[in-house]
Design a protein around this motif. Structure first.
Motif, PDB file in Angstrom:
ATOM      1  N   GLY A 139       0.631  -1.137  -0.207  1.00  0.00           N
ATOM      2  CA  GLY A 139       0.031  -0.211  -0.034  1.00  0.00           C
ATOM      3  C   GLY A 139       0.853   1.162   0.203  1.00  0.00           C
ATOM      4  N   PHE A 140       0.261   2.310  -0.260  1.00  0.00           N
ATOM      5  CA  PHE A 140       0.609   3.711  -0.355  1.00  0.00           C
ATOM      6  C   PHE A 140      -0.058   4.499   0.664  1.00  0.00           C
ATOM      7  N   PHE A 141       0.579   5.172   1.440  1.00  0.00           N
ATOM      8  CA  PHE A 141      -0.090   6.065   2.426  1.00  0.00           C
ATOM      9  C   PHE A 141      -1.001   7.137   1.866  1.00  0.00           C
ATOM     10  N   ASP A 142      -1.836   7.435   2.521  1.00  0.00           N
ATOM     11  CA  ASP A 142      -2.889   8.429   1.826  1.00  0.00           C
ATOM     12  C   ASP A 142      -2.411   9.945   2.756  1.00  0.00           C
ATOM     13  N   PRO A 143      -2.591  11.010   1.983  1.00  0.00           N
ATOM     14  CA  PRO A 143      -2.171  12.491   2.638  1.00  0.00           C
ATOM     15  C   PRO A 143      -2.784  12.387   4.189  1.00  0.00           C
ATOM     16  N   LYS A 144      -4.008  11.804   4.135  1.00  0.00           N
ATOM     17  CA  LYS A 144      -4.845  12.066   5.566  1.00  0.00           C
ATOM     18  C   LYS A 144      -4.206  11.493   6.551  1.00  0.00           C
ATOM     19  N   ALA A 145      -3.041  10.414   6.256  1.00  0.00           N
ATOM     20  CA  ALA A 145      -2.402   9.731   7.329  1.00  0.00           C
ATOM     21  C   ALA A 145      -1.681  10.719   8.303  1.00  0.00           C
ATOM     22  N   GLU A 146      -1.221  11.807   7.689  1.00  0.00           N
ATOM     23  CA  GLU A 146      -0.444  12.873   8.523  1.00  0.00           C
ATOM     24  C   GLU A 146      -1.502  13.599   9.635  1.00  0.00           C
ATOM     25  N   GLU A 147      -2.623  13.730   9.496  1.00  0.00           N
ATOM     26  CA  GLU A 147      -3.446  14.261  10.638  1.00  0.00           C
ATOM     27  C   GLU A 147      -3.907  13.174  11.371  1.00  0.00           C
ATOM     28  N   VAL A 148      -4.263  12.178  10.976  1.00  0.00           N
ATOM     29  CA  VAL A 148      -4.578  10.891  11.688  1.00  0.00           C
ATOM     30  C   VAL A 148      -3.606  10.830  12.967  1.00  0.00           C
ATOM     31  N   LEU A 149      -2.343  10.636  12.405  1.00  0.00           N
ATOM     32  CA  LEU A 149      -1.133  10.330  13.315  1.00  0.00           C
ATOM     33  C   LEU A 149      -0.913  11.663  14.154  1.00  0.00           C
ATOM     34  N   VAL A 150      -1.006  12.805  13.817  1.00  0.00           N
ATOM     35  CA  VAL A 150      -0.881  14.001  14.701  1.00  0.00           C
ATOM     36  C   VAL A 150      -1.923  14.152  15.755  1.00  0.00           C
ATOM     37  N   ARG A 151      -3.249  13.851  15.358  1.00  0.00           N
ATOM     38  CA  ARG A 151      -4.129  13.761  16.067  1.00  0.00           C
ATOM     39  C   ARG A 151      -4.237  12.625  17.297  1.00  0.00           C
ATOM     40  N   ALA A 152      -3.849  11.558  16.817  1.00  0.00           N
ATOM     41  CA  ALA A 152      -3.504  10.519  17.749  1.00  0.00           C
ATOM     42  C   ALA A 152      -2.601  10.592  18.653  1.00  0.00           C
ATOM     43  N   VAL A 153      -1.278  11.363  18.342  1.00  0.00           N
ATOM     44  CA  VAL A 153      -0.153  11.820  19.196  1.00  0.00           C
ATOM     45  C   VAL A 153      -0.717  12.658  20.325  1.00  0.00           C
ATOM     46  N   ARG A 154      -1.533  13.659  19.823  1.00  0.00           N
ATOM     47  CA  ARG A 154      -1.919  14.908  20.582  1.00  0.00           C
ATOM     48  C   ARG A 154      -2.809  14.209  21.815  1.00  0.00           C
ATOM     49  N   ASP A 155      -3.657  13.229  21.230  1.00  0.00           N
ATOM     50  CA  ASP A 155      -4.503  12.624  22.302  1.00  0.00           C
ATOM     51  C   ASP A 155      -3.715  11.622  23.334  1.00  0.00           C
ATOM     52  N   LEU A 156      -2.600  11.051  22.956  1.00  0.00           N
ATOM     53  CA  LEU A 156      -1.988  10.303  23.894  1.00  0.00           C
ATOM     54  C   LEU A 156      -1.113  11.240  24.732  1.00  0.00           C
ATOM     55  N   ALA A 157      -0.529  12.313  24.186  1.00  0.00           N
ATOM     56  CA  ALA A 157      -0.034  13.263  25.133  1.00  0.00           C
ATOM     57  C   ALA A 157      -0.778  13.749  26.095  1.00  0.00           C
ATOM     58  N   ARG A 158      -1.868  14.124  25.948  1.00  0.00           N
ATOM     59  CA  ARG A 158      -3.028  14.574  26.735  1.00  0.00           C
ATOM     60  C   ARG A 158      -3.284  13.350  28.049  1.00  0.00           C
ATOM     61  N   LYS A 159      -3.382  12.417  27.468  1.00  0.00           N
ATOM     62  CA  LYS A 159      -3.516  10.962  28.416  1.00  0.00           C
ATOM     63  C   LYS A 159      -2.511  10.846  29.336  1.00  0.00           C
ATOM     64  N   ALA A 160      -1.477  11.011  28.914  1.00  0.00           N
ATOM     65  CA  ALA A 160      -0.048  11.084  29.558  1.00  0.00           C
ATOM     66  C   ALA A 160       0.340  12.178  30.392  1.00  0.00           C
TER      67      ALA A 160
END
Length: 166
Positions: A139-160
């Motif tokens: 597969g090839f990553f979709d440009p939306k992968a950037e937004e998904v990853l950054v949002r996930a890291v932000r949520d994890l950072a908040r939880k931590a």
């Protein structure tokens, strides 16, 4: 270092972990995929060949790649972000904007290595880092992968326990 003296990183340590489903592009039409797979000068030929073989076996191409992401929060002293794959440098700037630039350490090659994780900018420009997955499925990553990853890291950072900018 403060005033030339080393300062230890304090605690308490809090860790947040998740597996993030990063979207993949739909494969191009079969003829285009075949041409891409045959063009050994194109960095995407390997992933294209894998996708073509999958389709010719009658299997459905994946719609996402799931990778682990971790955030380690050391008190208020340091946030360590562990990303999977070989992320391009754009992710440092994107995560500094999302989490705040201070006391932040971004790492790659953590918990999984599937190939490059390009940003939306790199995908638009093309080049070697857009070559697709070389392990873990085609597969090839979709440009939306950037937004998904950054949002996930932000949520994890908040939880931590990291204090995030507004």
């Amino acid at each position: 270092m403060l005033g030339g003296k080393l300062r230890p990183v304090g605690g308490p340590l809090r860790v947040a972990f998740d597996r993030v489903a990063l979207p993949l592009q739909p494969p191009p039409p079969r003829e285009e995929l075949k041409k891409l797979a045959e063009n050994r000068r194109d960095a995407r030929s390997f992933a294209a060949g894998q996708l073509l073989a999958l389709i010719e076996r009658g299997e459905k191409p994946p719609t996402h790649y799931t990778c682990p992401v971790a955030v380690w929060q050391f008190g208020t002293d340091l946030t360590l972000v562990g990303l999977s794959g070989e992320v391009v440098v754009d992710y440092v700037l994107l995560l500094e904007k999302a989490l705040g630039p201070t006391q932040l350490w971004v790492l790659a090659y953590c918990n999984d290595v599937f190939g490059y994780l390009p940003s939306a900018r790199v995908l638009a420009e093309g080049g070697y880092e857009t070559r697709g997955l070389y392990s873990g499925g085609p597969g090839f990553f979709d440009p939306k992968a950037e937004e998904v990853l950054v949002r996930a890291v932000r949520d994890l950072a908040r939880k931590a326990g990291r204090k995030l900018p507004e």
